[in-house]
Write a protein that holds these residues in place. Sequence first.
Motif, PDB file in Angstrom:
ATOM      1  N   UNK A   1      -1.020   9.442  -2.718  1.00  0.00           N
ATOM      2  CA  UNK A   1       0.198   9.433  -1.898  1.00  0.00           C
ATOM      3  C   UNK A   1       0.001   8.641  -0.619  1.00  0.00           C
ATOM      4  N   UNK A   2      -1.100   8.886   0.080  1.00  0.00           N
ATOM      5  CA  UNK A   2      -1.320   8.278   1.385  1.00  0.00           C
ATOM      6  C   UNK A   2      -1.976   6.901   1.315  1.00  0.00           C
ATOM      7  N   UNK A   3      -2.777   6.662   0.295  1.00  0.00           N
ATOM      8  CA  UNK A   3      -3.556   5.430   0.194  1.00  0.00           C
ATOM      9  C   UNK A   3      -2.757   4.144   0.256  1.00  0.00           C
ATOM     10  N   UNK A   4      -1.643   4.017  -0.486  1.00  0.00           N
ATOM     11  CA  UNK A   4      -0.909   2.748  -0.456  1.00  0.00           C
ATOM     12  C   UNK A   4      -0.388   2.357   0.930  1.00  0.00           C
ATOM     13  N   UNK A   5       0.110   3.319   1.701  1.00  0.00           N
ATOM     14  CA  UNK A   5       0.608   3.005   3.048  1.00  0.00           C
ATOM     15  C   UNK A   5      -0.532   2.570   3.954  1.00  0.00           C
ATOM     16  N   UNK A   6      -1.686   3.224   3.814  1.00  0.00           N
ATOM     17  CA  UNK A   6      -2.852   2.848   4.623  1.00  0.00           C
ATOM     18  C   UNK A   6      -3.313   1.446   4.248  1.00  0.00           C
ATOM     19  N   UNK A   7      -3.369   1.157   2.958  1.00  0.00           N
ATOM     20  CA  UNK A   7      -3.811  -0.167   2.505  1.00  0.00           C
ATOM     21  C   UNK A   7      -2.878  -1.269   3.015  1.00  0.00           C
ATOM     22  N   UNK A   8      -1.574  -1.033   2.933  1.00  0.00           N
ATOM     23  CA  UNK A   8      -0.617  -2.037   3.416  1.00  0.00           C
ATOM     24  C   UNK A   8      -0.783  -2.275   4.916  1.00  0.00           C
ATOM     25  N   UNK A   9      -1.021  -1.212   5.663  1.00  0.00           N
ATOM     26  CA  UNK A   9      -1.210  -1.358   7.105  1.00  0.00           C
ATOM     27  C   UNK A   9      -2.504  -2.119   7.396  1.00  0.00           C
ATOM     28  N   UNK A  10      -3.582  -1.763   6.712  1.00  0.00           N
ATOM     29  CA  UNK A  10      -4.863  -2.413   6.958  1.00  0.00           C
ATOM     30  C   UNK A  10      -4.865  -3.878   6.543  1.00  0.00           C
ATOM     31  N   UNK A  11      -4.191  -4.195   5.444  1.00  0.00           N
ATOM     32  CA  UNK A  11      -4.201  -5.562   4.931  1.00  0.00           C
ATOM     33  C   UNK A  11      -3.214  -6.478   5.635  1.00  0.00           C
ATOM     34  N   UNK A  12      -1.997  -5.965   5.879  1.00  0.00           N
ATOM     35  CA  UNK A  12      -0.931  -6.839   6.385  1.00  0.00           C
ATOM     36  C   UNK A  12      -0.254  -6.334   7.647  1.00  0.00           C
ATOM     37  N   UNK A  13      -0.693  -5.167   8.135  1.00  0.00           N
ATOM     38  CA  UNK A  13      -0.004  -4.493   9.250  1.00  0.00           C
ATOM     39  C   UNK A  13       1.458  -4.258   8.880  1.00  0.00           C
ATOM     40  N   UNK A  14       1.675  -3.904   7.611  1.00  0.00           N
ATOM     41  CA  UNK A  14       3.028  -3.711   7.081  1.00  0.00           C
ATOM     42  C   UNK A  14       3.380  -2.228   7.064  1.00  0.00           C
ATOM     43  N   UNK A  15       4.661  -1.952   7.305  1.00  0.00           N
ATOM     44  CA  UNK A  15       5.189  -0.590   7.318  1.00  0.00           C
ATOM     45  C   UNK A  15       6.302  -0.523   6.274  1.00  0.00           C
ATOM     46  N   UNK A  16       6.317   0.530   5.454  1.00  0.00           N
ATOM     47  CA  UNK A  16       7.378   0.647   4.443  1.00  0.00           C
ATOM     48  C   UNK A  16       8.773   0.663   5.083  1.00  0.00           C
ATOM     49  N   UNK A  17       9.721   0.036   4.411  1.00  0.00           N
ATOM     50  CA  UNK A  17      11.098  -0.032   4.907  1.00  0.00           C
ATOM     51  C   UNK A  17      11.649   1.371   5.123  1.00  0.00           C
ATOM     52  N   UNK A  18      11.378   2.261   4.187  1.00  0.00           N
ATOM     53  CA  UNK A  18      11.861   3.640   4.305  1.00  0.00           C
ATOM     54  C   UNK A  18      11.349   4.291   5.594  1.00  0.00           C
ATOM     55  N   UNK A  19      10.095   4.055   5.935  1.00  0.00           N
ATOM     56  CA  UNK A  19       9.517   4.626   7.155  1.00  0.00           C
ATOM     57  C   UNK A  19      10.171   4.023   8.397  1.00  0.00           C
ATOM     58  N   UNK A  20      10.453   2.725   8.354  1.00  0.00           N
ATOM     59  CA  UNK A  20      11.122   2.075   9.493  1.00  0.00           C
ATOM     60  C   UNK A  20      12.514   2.666   9.713  1.00  0.00           C
ATOM     61  N   UNK A  21      13.261   2.794   8.622  1.00  0.00           N
ATOM     62  CA  UNK A  21      14.629   3.329   8.720  1.00  0.00           C
ATOM     63  C   UNK A  21      14.609   4.750   9.242  1.00  0.00           C
ATOM     64  N   UNK A  22      13.729   5.571   8.688  1.00  0.00           N
ATOM     65  CA  UNK A  22      13.655   6.965   9.097  1.00  0.00           C
ATOM     66  C   UNK A  22      13.228   7.086  10.560  1.00  0.00           C
ATOM     67  N   UNK A  23      12.241   6.324  10.962  1.00  0.00           N
ATOM     68  CA  UNK A  23      11.763   6.388  12.347  1.00  0.00           C
ATOM     69  C   UNK A  23      12.859   5.967  13.323  1.00  0.00           C
ATOM     70  N   UNK A  24      13.532   4.873  13.033  1.00  0.00           N
ATOM     71  CA  UNK A  24      14.603   4.404  13.924  1.00  0.00           C
ATOM     72  C   UNK A  24      15.766   5.392  13.959  1.00  0.00           C
ATOM     73  N   UNK A  25      16.101   5.965  12.823  1.00  0.00           N
ATOM     74  CA  UNK A  25      17.184   6.951  12.778  1.00  0.00           C
ATOM     75  C   UNK A  25      16.828   8.191  13.589  1.00  0.00           C
ATOM     76  N   UNK A  26      15.595   8.649  13.475  1.00  0.00           N
ATOM     77  CA  UNK A  26      15.175   9.838  14.219  1.00  0.00           C
ATOM     78  C   UNK A  26      15.120   9.556  15.717  1.00  0.00           C
TER      79      UNK A  26
END
Length: 122
Positions: free
Chosen positions: A59-84
Motif C-alpha cells: 500500500x505505502x511502497x508505490x507512493x514512497x517510490x514515486x516520491x523518491x524517484x521523481x518527487x511526484x505526488x499522486x493526483x488524488x493526494x493533491x486534490x484531497x490535501x488542497x480540499x482539506x
Amino acid sequence: MKALPGKTGFRILAYMSVAIGAVGVVLPLLPTTPFVILAAYFASKGSPEFARWLEEHPTFGPAIAQWQERRAIPVKAKILACAMMALSWSMLVWLGSTVFVLTVSGLFLLSVAGYLLTRPSC
C-alpha cells in the motif's frame, strides 16, 4: 546492537507518522501519502529495516517510490490535501477568526498548496 540515542527520536517519529498515515487509509478526510512519505524519511534516518519495510509495503511502497524517484505526488493526494486546506480555512472564517489569523493561515496554506501543485503527478 544497541540503538544510538539520536536514532531513537527518528524511529519514534517514523512510527507516529506511519500510524497517522494508516489511519488515513480508513478515514477519508485524513490524507495518507504525506504521512507515509514523512515516515519513510524518518525511518531512513533511524531504522533502515523499517524504511525497507515501508518501501516494500504493497500500500505505502508505490507512493514512497514515486516520491523518491521523481518527487511526484499522486493526483488524488493533491486534490484531497488542497480540499482539506480550503475546508480548514473556511472553518476559520466561519468561526470568526481575526483578520491576522486568516491572513497568516491563508498565506501558509496557499504556500503549501502551491508547493503540492507544482510537484509532478503520478
